[in-house]
Design a protein around this motif. Structure first.
Motif, PDB file in Angstrom:
ATOM      1  N   LEU A  38     -25.335  37.119 -23.862  1.00 44.91           N
ATOM      2  CA  LEU A  38     -23.742  37.311 -24.084  1.00 44.91           C
ATOM      3  C   LEU A  38     -23.173  36.255 -23.057  1.00 44.91           C
ATOM      4  O   LEU A  38     -23.734  35.917 -22.050  1.00 44.91           O
ATOM      5  CB  LEU A  38     -23.359  38.746 -23.868  1.00 44.91           C
ATOM      6  CG  LEU A  38     -21.945  38.864 -23.738  1.00 44.91           C
ATOM      7  CD1 LEU A  38     -21.322  38.878 -25.215  1.00 44.91           C
ATOM      8  CD2 LEU A  38     -21.437  40.279 -22.859  1.00 44.91           C
ATOM      9  N   ILE A  39     -21.957  35.548 -23.634  1.00 44.52           N
ATOM     10  CA  ILE A  39     -21.211  34.693 -22.746  1.00 44.52           C
ATOM     11  C   ILE A  39     -19.792  35.277 -22.497  1.00 44.52           C
ATOM     12  O   ILE A  39     -19.129  35.601 -23.428  1.00 44.52           O
ATOM     13  CB  ILE A  39     -21.158  33.398 -23.239  1.00 44.52           C
ATOM     14  CG1 ILE A  39     -22.298  32.541 -23.521  1.00 44.52           C
ATOM     15  CG2 ILE A  39     -20.175  32.411 -22.493  1.00 44.52           C
ATOM     16  CD1 ILE A  39     -22.494  31.354 -24.300  1.00 44.52           C
ATOM     17  N   CYS A  40     -19.605  35.510 -21.157  1.00 43.92           N
ATOM     18  CA  CYS A  40     -18.398  36.170 -20.731  1.00 43.92           C
ATOM     19  C   CYS A  40     -17.544  34.845 -20.031  1.00 43.92           C
ATOM     20  O   CYS A  40     -17.985  34.054 -19.164  1.00 43.92           O
ATOM     21  CB  CYS A  40     -18.601  37.276 -19.598  1.00 43.92           C
ATOM     22  SG  CYS A  40     -19.472  38.298 -20.381  1.00 43.92           S
ATOM     23  N   VAL A  41     -16.226  34.800 -20.636  1.00 40.13           N
ATOM     24  CA  VAL A  41     -15.456  33.713 -20.064  1.00 40.13           C
ATOM     25  C   VAL A  41     -14.037  34.485 -19.701  1.00 40.13           C
ATOM     26  O   VAL A  41     -13.585  35.041 -20.444  1.00 40.13           O
ATOM     27  CB  VAL A  41     -15.228  32.899 -21.161  1.00 40.13           C
ATOM     28  CG1 VAL A  41     -14.077  31.711 -20.949  1.00 40.13           C
ATOM     29  CG2 VAL A  41     -16.479  32.070 -22.033  1.00 40.13           C
ATOM     30  N   ASP A  42     -13.811  34.085 -18.488  1.00 43.17           N
ATOM     31  CA  ASP A  42     -12.709  34.237 -17.614  1.00 43.17           C
ATOM     32  C   ASP A  42     -11.692  32.954 -17.715  1.00 43.17           C
ATOM     33  O   ASP A  42     -12.040  32.195 -16.618  1.00 43.17           O
ATOM     34  CB  ASP A  42     -12.936  34.859 -16.364  1.00 43.17           C
ATOM     35  CG  ASP A  42     -11.448  34.989 -15.722  1.00 43.17           C
ATOM     36  OD1 ASP A  42     -10.579  35.065 -16.314  1.00 43.17           O
ATOM     37  OD2 ASP A  42     -11.625  35.521 -14.272  1.00 43.17           O
ATOM     38  N   TRP A  43     -10.556  32.824 -18.562  1.00 43.77           N
ATOM     39  CA  TRP A  43     -10.113  31.681 -18.616  1.00 43.77           C
ATOM     40  C   TRP A  43      -8.646  31.882 -18.396  1.00 43.77           C
ATOM     41  O   TRP A  43      -7.759  32.471 -19.083  1.00 43.77           O
ATOM     42  CB  TRP A  43     -10.321  31.209 -20.273  1.00 43.77           C
ATOM     43  CG  TRP A  43      -9.898  29.556 -20.338  1.00 43.77           C
ATOM     44  CD1 TRP A  43      -9.359  28.969 -19.480  1.00 43.77           C
ATOM     45  CD2 TRP A  43     -10.355  28.901 -21.353  1.00 43.77           C
ATOM     46  NE1 TRP A  43      -9.611  27.563 -19.934  1.00 43.77           N
ATOM     47  CE2 TRP A  43     -10.242  27.612 -21.180  1.00 43.77           C
ATOM     48  CE3 TRP A  43     -10.978  29.429 -22.785  1.00 43.77           C
ATOM     49  CZ2 TRP A  43     -10.496  26.498 -22.163  1.00 43.77           C
ATOM     50  CZ3 TRP A  43     -11.405  28.261 -23.577  1.00 43.77           C
ATOM     51  CH2 TRP A  43     -11.155  26.938 -23.471  1.00 43.77           C
ATOM     52  N   GLY A  44      -8.267  31.399 -17.297  1.00 44.37           N
ATOM     53  CA  GLY A  44      -6.876  31.645 -16.569  1.00 44.37           C
ATOM     54  C   GLY A  44      -6.056  30.506 -16.571  1.00 44.37           C
ATOM     55  O   GLY A  44      -6.311  29.428 -17.583  1.00 44.37           O
ATOM     56  N   SER A  45      -4.849  30.549 -15.813  1.00 46.48           N
ATOM     57  CA  SER A  45      -4.015  29.486 -16.003  1.00 46.48           C
ATOM     58  C   SER A  45      -4.580  28.098 -15.888  1.00 46.48           C
ATOM     59  O   SER A  45      -4.023  27.053 -16.368  1.00 46.48           O
ATOM     60  CB  SER A  45      -2.687  29.692 -15.336  1.00 46.48           C
ATOM     61  OG  SER A  45      -1.977  31.037 -15.755  1.00 46.48           O
ATOM     62  N   SER A  46      -5.345  28.244 -14.565  1.00 49.88           N
ATOM     63  CA  SER A  46      -5.821  27.027 -14.196  1.00 49.88           C
ATOM     64  C   SER A  46      -7.057  26.639 -13.892  1.00 49.88           C
ATOM     65  O   SER A  46      -7.662  25.514 -13.529  1.00 49.88           O
ATOM     66  CB  SER A  46      -5.309  26.719 -12.618  1.00 49.88           C
ATOM     67  OG  SER A  46      -5.511  27.965 -11.812  1.00 49.88           O
ATOM     68  N   ASN A  47      -7.971  27.658 -14.237  1.00 51.57           N
ATOM     69  CA  ASN A  47      -9.313  27.525 -14.191  1.00 51.57           C
ATOM     70  C   ASN A  47     -10.204  28.294 -15.301  1.00 51.57           C
ATOM     71  O   ASN A  47      -9.811  29.114 -15.932  1.00 51.57           O
ATOM     72  CB  ASN A  47      -9.787  28.119 -12.792  1.00 51.57           C
ATOM     73  CG  ASN A  47      -9.528  27.292 -11.582  1.00 51.57           C
ATOM     74  OD1 ASN A  47     -10.050  26.344 -11.391  1.00 51.57           O
ATOM     75  ND2 ASN A  47      -8.569  27.970 -10.784  1.00 51.57           N
TER      76      ASN A  47
ATOM     77  N   GLY B 106      -7.662  24.710 -17.013  1.00 52.96           N
ATOM     78  CA  GLY B 106      -6.937  25.900 -17.093  1.00 52.96           C
ATOM     79  C   GLY B 106      -6.161  25.971 -18.548  1.00 52.96           C
ATOM     80  O   GLY B 106      -5.952  24.657 -19.013  1.00 52.96           O
ATOM     81  N   MET B 107      -5.853  26.930 -18.990  1.00 55.80           N
ATOM     82  CA  MET B 107      -5.066  26.853 -20.403  1.00 55.80           C
ATOM     83  C   MET B 107      -3.813  26.360 -20.456  1.00 55.80           C
ATOM     84  O   MET B 107      -3.481  25.715 -21.431  1.00 55.80           O
ATOM     85  CB  MET B 107      -5.211  28.512 -20.892  1.00 55.80           C
ATOM     86  CG  MET B 107      -4.323  29.409 -20.218  1.00 55.80           C
ATOM     87  SD  MET B 107      -2.520  29.261 -20.784  1.00 55.80           S
ATOM     88  CE  MET B 107      -1.596  30.089 -19.757  1.00 55.80           C
ATOM     89  N   LEU B 108      -3.180  26.300 -19.371  1.00 50.47           N
ATOM     90  CA  LEU B 108      -2.061  25.464 -19.158  1.00 50.47           C
ATOM     91  C   LEU B 108      -1.899  24.091 -19.546  1.00 50.47           C
ATOM     92  O   LEU B 108      -1.051  23.374 -19.884  1.00 50.47           O
ATOM     93  CB  LEU B 108      -1.368  25.506 -17.886  1.00 50.47           C
ATOM     94  CG  LEU B 108      -0.963  26.912 -17.235  1.00 50.47           C
ATOM     95  CD1 LEU B 108      -0.258  26.962 -16.047  1.00 50.47           C
ATOM     96  CD2 LEU B 108       0.240  27.625 -18.394  1.00 50.47           C
ATOM     97  N   GLU B 109      -3.510  23.549 -19.597  1.00 48.20           N
ATOM     98  CA  GLU B 109      -3.520  21.788 -19.769  1.00 48.20           C
ATOM     99  C   GLU B 109      -3.908  21.781 -21.241  1.00 48.20           C
ATOM    100  O   GLU B 109      -3.981  20.552 -21.539  1.00 48.20           O
ATOM    101  CB  GLU B 109      -4.640  21.607 -18.904  1.00 48.20           C
ATOM    102  CG  GLU B 109      -4.481  21.498 -17.169  1.00 48.20           C
ATOM    103  CD  GLU B 109      -5.361  21.084 -16.693  1.00 48.20           C
ATOM    104  OE1 GLU B 109      -5.991  19.809 -16.894  1.00 48.20           O
ATOM    105  OE2 GLU B 109      -6.200  21.790 -15.654  1.00 48.20           O
ATOM    106  N   LEU B 110      -4.126  22.773 -21.866  1.00 49.64           N
ATOM    107  CA  LEU B 110      -4.424  22.674 -23.487  1.00 49.64           C
ATOM    108  C   LEU B 110      -3.455  23.151 -24.419  1.00 49.64           C
ATOM    109  O   LEU B 110      -2.689  24.109 -23.961  1.00 49.64           O
ATOM    110  CB  LEU B 110      -5.683  23.455 -23.579  1.00 49.64           C
ATOM    111  CG  LEU B 110      -6.948  23.188 -22.543  1.00 49.64           C
ATOM    112  CD1 LEU B 110      -8.107  24.264 -22.650  1.00 49.64           C
ATOM    113  CD2 LEU B 110      -7.466  21.893 -22.614  1.00 49.64           C
ATOM    114  N   LYS B 111      -3.621  22.388 -25.580  1.00 46.42           N
ATOM    115  CA  LYS B 111      -2.818  22.749 -26.789  1.00 46.42           C
ATOM    116  C   LYS B 111      -3.585  23.933 -27.504  1.00 46.42           C
ATOM    117  O   LYS B 111      -4.836  23.899 -27.204  1.00 46.42           O
ATOM    118  CB  LYS B 111      -2.598  21.839 -27.680  1.00 46.42           C
ATOM    119  CG  LYS B 111      -1.670  20.668 -26.890  1.00 46.42           C
ATOM    120  CD  LYS B 111      -1.497  19.425 -27.783  1.00 46.42           C
ATOM    121  CE  LYS B 111      -0.542  18.334 -27.111  1.00 46.42           C
ATOM    122  NZ  LYS B 111      -0.173  17.245 -27.905  1.00 46.42           N
ATOM    123  N   PRO B 112      -3.115  24.681 -28.355  1.00 45.77           N
ATOM    124  CA  PRO B 112      -3.856  25.750 -29.102  1.00 45.77           C
ATOM    125  C   PRO B 112      -4.793  25.109 -29.715  1.00 45.77           C
ATOM    126  O   PRO B 112      -6.202  25.896 -29.846  1.00 45.77           O
ATOM    127  CB  PRO B 112      -2.810  26.362 -29.965  1.00 45.77           C
ATOM    128  CG  PRO B 112      -1.605  26.035 -29.265  1.00 45.77           C
ATOM    129  CD  PRO B 112      -1.538  25.023 -28.619  1.00 45.77           C
TER     130      PRO B 112
END
Length: 309
Positions: free
Chosen positions: A11-20, A41-47
């Protein structure tokens, strides 16, 4: 990577926050096999960039199911996953996963955040912290009290009230962000010629004790300047002193808000846990320290298992 290593990952667990971005590869006993840290982080990405970035970062790991938590499920994330309103148990999270159709036809799911109006003061939300608390509850096991209080220190600290393993209410405090603003953009910012920053428990405790007194936060913050002017504080003691004021104020308010609070579970990094523990001691409040990273992947793996992901 060896075949043995590949065989371990289930299993892969991903904690994807605003900056990391933090990913954890777990075996069939939910024990950590490997981890990946990345400052995307998610703020650097488009959907439409989340999927290729995710699979590229995980390309050396086995193609096992993936479960994600955090701001990746926000309005600006990969998918806007609706909040679940408190009270919330692990079952509520496991039965409300958002499954993502993807090019690799893999099992990929995002955990919902939680919201609350139970405190009556204002609407509040959390993404990621609910999963950490679920993980912490699993780690504590049978020793958990029927009613408990969890604090998750950070840029935006969360205080969560638990009853019968349900998150019944919580509140968010911008303590870490206020600290950052004060030391970078206020009259209290270190001068170019000042001595380097130090870790000073004495100055920190002095700040906590200041917060316990009457006067209000804005007045207490200004005392950092006046105490420096009269020689009570040195320039390099300002930062720990301010930290003590802000954390002390947070604890004082929560002690007032949470009736009969007698113990606090701290879920975070080692450094922040110890800092908050020191502050709690000034209020005669005992605490237990829980590793925030382990709580995160324990929570995600427990939710995935219950959901048969």
């Amino acid at each position: 990577m060896t075949d043995n290593f590949l065989d371990q990952g289930k299993l892969i667990c991903v904690d994807w926050g605003s900056s990391n971005f933090r990913a954890f590869l777990l075996d069939d006993k939910a024990e950590l096999v490997d981890r990946i840290y990345f400052d995307k982080g998610m703020l650097e990405l488009k959907p439409d960039e989340f999927e290729p970035v995710l699979f590229d970062l995980l390309k050396y790991w086995p193609t096992t199911p993936i479960i994600l938590a955090g701001m990746v499920g926000s309005q600006k994330g990969w998918r806007n996953v609706k909040y679940i309103t408190c009270p919330v148990k692990m079952h509520d999270l496991s039965q409300n996963l958002t499954h993502i159709v993807n090019a690799q036809a893999r099992k990929v799911a995002i955990i919902a955040g939680v919201d609350t109006e139970a405190s009556g003061a204002q609407y509040d939300v959390a993404r990621g912290e609910e999963t950490q608390v679920i993980g912490a509850i699993e780690m504590i096991g049978q020793a958990l009290e029927k009613q408990a209080v969890f604090c998750l220190p950070g840029t935006h600290s969360k205080w969560m009230k638990i009853a019968d393993k349900s998150i019944v209410d919580f509140s968010t405090h911008m303590t870490g962000e206020l600290y950052d603003l004060l030391i970078k953009h206020s009259i209290l910012a270190p001068q170019p010629a000042s001595a380097p920053k130090i870790e000073d428990d004495e100055a920190f405790i002095k700040g906590v004790k200041c917060a316990k007194a009457d006067g209000g936060l804005a007045h207490h913050i200004f005392s950092a300047r006046t105490n420096m002017l009269n020689g009570e504080l040195q320039q390099n003691e300002i930062e720990p002193y301010l930290s003590g004021i802000l954390i002390g104020t947070e604890i004082k308010e929560m002690q007032r808000a949470i009736e009969n609070m007698q113990h606090v579970y701290l879920v975070g990094t080692q450094a922040l846990n110890k800092l908050f523990q020191l502050a709690l001691q000034q209020f005669d409040l005992p605490s237990s320290l829980i590793d925030g990273e382990k709580a995160a992947y324990t929570g995600m793996s427990s939710i995935a298992k219950q959901a048969n992901l």
